[in-house]
Design an enzyme around this catalytic site. Sequence first.
Site, PDB file in Angstrom:
ATOM      1  N   SER A 152       0.824  -1.205   0.000  1.00 58.20           N
ATOM      2  CA  SER A 152       0.000   0.000   0.000  1.00 58.20           C
ATOM      3  C   SER A 152       0.857   1.254   0.000  1.00 58.20           C
ATOM      4  O   SER A 152       0.542   2.231  -0.689  1.00 58.20           O
ATOM      5  CB  SER A 152      -0.924  -0.015   1.217  1.00 58.20           C
ATOM      6  OG  SER A 152      -1.689   1.159   1.287  1.00 58.20           O
ATOM      7  N   GLY A 175     -12.785  -1.600   2.712  1.00 60.52           N
ATOM      8  CA  GLY A 175     -11.777  -2.658   2.753  1.00 60.52           C
ATOM      9  C   GLY A 175     -10.390  -2.067   2.899  1.00 60.52           C
ATOM     10  O   GLY A 175      -9.413  -2.612   2.380  1.00 60.52           O
ATOM     11  N   ARG A 199     -13.640  -5.035   8.114  1.00 55.79           N
ATOM     12  CA  ARG A 199     -14.161  -5.975   9.098  1.00 55.79           C
ATOM     13  C   ARG A 199     -13.778  -5.538  10.511  1.00 55.79           C
ATOM     14  O   ARG A 199     -12.676  -5.023  10.736  1.00 55.79           O
ATOM     15  CB  ARG A 199     -13.635  -7.385   8.823  1.00 55.79           C
ATOM     16  CG  ARG A 199     -14.044  -7.963   7.492  1.00 55.79           C
ATOM     17  CD  ARG A 199     -13.703  -9.450   7.379  1.00 55.79           C
ATOM     18  NE  ARG A 199     -12.361  -9.755   7.803  1.00 55.79           N
ATOM     19  CZ  ARG A 199     -11.272  -9.660   7.034  1.00 55.79           C
ATOM     20  NH1 ARG A 199     -11.392  -9.233   5.782  1.00 55.79           N
ATOM     21  NH2 ARG A 199     -10.081  -9.982   7.493  1.00 55.79           N
ATOM     22  N   ASP A 218     -18.882  -5.663   7.412  1.00 59.98           N
ATOM     23  CA  ASP A 218     -18.614  -6.668   6.376  1.00 59.98           C
ATOM     24  C   ASP A 218     -19.238  -6.178   5.082  1.00 59.98           C
ATOM     25  O   ASP A 218     -20.461  -6.048   4.988  1.00 59.98           O
ATOM     26  CB  ASP A 218     -19.222  -8.003   6.801  1.00 59.98           C
ATOM     27  CG  ASP A 218     -18.948  -9.126   5.810  1.00 59.98           C
ATOM     28  OD1 ASP A 218     -18.656  -8.841   4.634  1.00 59.98           O
ATOM     29  OD2 ASP A 218     -19.059 -10.304   6.217  1.00 59.98           O
ATOM     30  N   PHE A 219     -18.421  -5.903   4.065  1.00 63.05           N
ATOM     31  CA  PHE A 219     -18.980  -5.313   2.843  1.00 63.05           C
ATOM     32  C   PHE A 219     -19.865  -6.269   2.057  1.00 63.05           C
ATOM     33  O   PHE A 219     -20.484  -5.880   1.069  1.00 63.05           O
ATOM     34  CB  PHE A 219     -17.908  -4.686   1.953  1.00 63.05           C
ATOM     35  CG  PHE A 219     -16.691  -5.527   1.652  1.00 63.05           C
ATOM     36  CD1 PHE A 219     -16.774  -6.871   1.337  1.00 63.05           C
ATOM     37  CD2 PHE A 219     -15.433  -4.946   1.665  1.00 63.05           C
ATOM     38  CE1 PHE A 219     -15.656  -7.623   1.034  1.00 63.05           C
ATOM     39  CE2 PHE A 219     -14.296  -5.677   1.368  1.00 63.05           C
ATOM     40  CZ  PHE A 219     -14.404  -7.029   1.056  1.00 63.05           C
ATOM     41  N   HIS A 237      -9.737  -7.659  -6.879  1.00 66.12           N
ATOM     42  CA  HIS A 237      -8.976  -8.752  -7.504  1.00 66.12           C
ATOM     43  C   HIS A 237      -8.881  -9.986  -6.597  1.00 66.12           C
ATOM     44  O   HIS A 237      -8.478 -11.056  -7.060  1.00 66.12           O
ATOM     45  CB  HIS A 237      -7.591  -8.277  -7.940  1.00 66.12           C
ATOM     46  CG  HIS A 237      -6.598  -8.105  -6.818  1.00 66.12           C
ATOM     47  ND1 HIS A 237      -5.244  -8.091  -7.040  1.00 66.12           N
ATOM     48  CD2 HIS A 237      -6.748  -7.929  -5.473  1.00 66.12           C
ATOM     49  CE1 HIS A 237      -4.604  -7.916  -5.901  1.00 66.12           C
ATOM     50  NE2 HIS A 237      -5.497  -7.811  -4.940  1.00 66.12           N
TER      51      HIS A 237
END
Length: 327
Positions: A152, A175, A199, A218-219, A237
């Site tokens: 990142s 996320g 999460r 939680d998406f 991905h």
Amino acid sequence: MRQPPSAQLWHLATGHMLPRCLQVVAELGVADHLGESPLSTIALATATGVHPSALGRTLRLLASAGVFESQASLWAHTELSRLLRSDHPQTMRPYLRMLGSRLFWSAAGELEHAVRSGAIAVGKLAPEGMWAYFREHPEEGQLFDAAMTSRSNADIASMIPALDFTRYESIADVGGGRGNMLAAVLAAAPAARGVLFDRPEVVANVTPAERMRIQGGDFFKESPPAVDAYIVSRVLHDWADDEAVAILRSIRSAAPSGSELLVLESILPESPEPHPTKVLDIIMLLMTGGHERSEREYQMLLEASGFRLDRVVATAGPVSAIVAVPT
């Protein structure tokens, strides 16, 4: 002079030796013991507690690829080897350690299983999948988290100059893990407010940056809050198309008119030339069950989720920003 086909195939067949040397040197922390002054193989071996001759042979192969430099029987840093230092701002050491970990390296040995069955290779080693494995092996889970932070940080360095985040008053990183990307975005947009959405167990110990709020969720089950811009960085991905659409639909259900979605991913070229995203696609086949996608495939995902592709912004790194708006 062009090599004969047999030599070219030999080179391809033994290509895994170089990255394995890179992973082992990263695990040992060799670069951390090498400063501005060159050191001998014996000095580095003593500092890391390894066999001098074996280390020297390993460094010799790495130096042939520009990782470390041989100077009169001593070893010195190069631009590449400095990225193996733990204290480098864009360190890649955690990511290389992760790729060389027992789970990742063993999963590569199960590629045939994935090719034959279409199932993820890591399922042969961890039947419940990678995420469950990390919950059961927290030390390896921590290494994975550190590797994702390392990656990142590299993405941030190329993304921030390419995108104007001052256009938004509120930004959610869906996320977003430990929040380092959102923190960098908010630093670049001092008038904006941010929400880190991931999460609950992921964000439980995150210390929020200035103007950052943390929301566990939680998406697949819950939608993020309504904001001006949604960042989804290297998330899609990890998932097959049905799950990727479910994530995007969750965001779409919260996205106000006039908001923008910024999907940060490496885009798979449809032409046949070598490309790092093609390698990353095999890692997804091994580990997550997701896959890398072309621009056209991302457009199809967006359209199935209630978004319209607006533009694609390239960065200096491997990640592009796929910008979409609600339809």
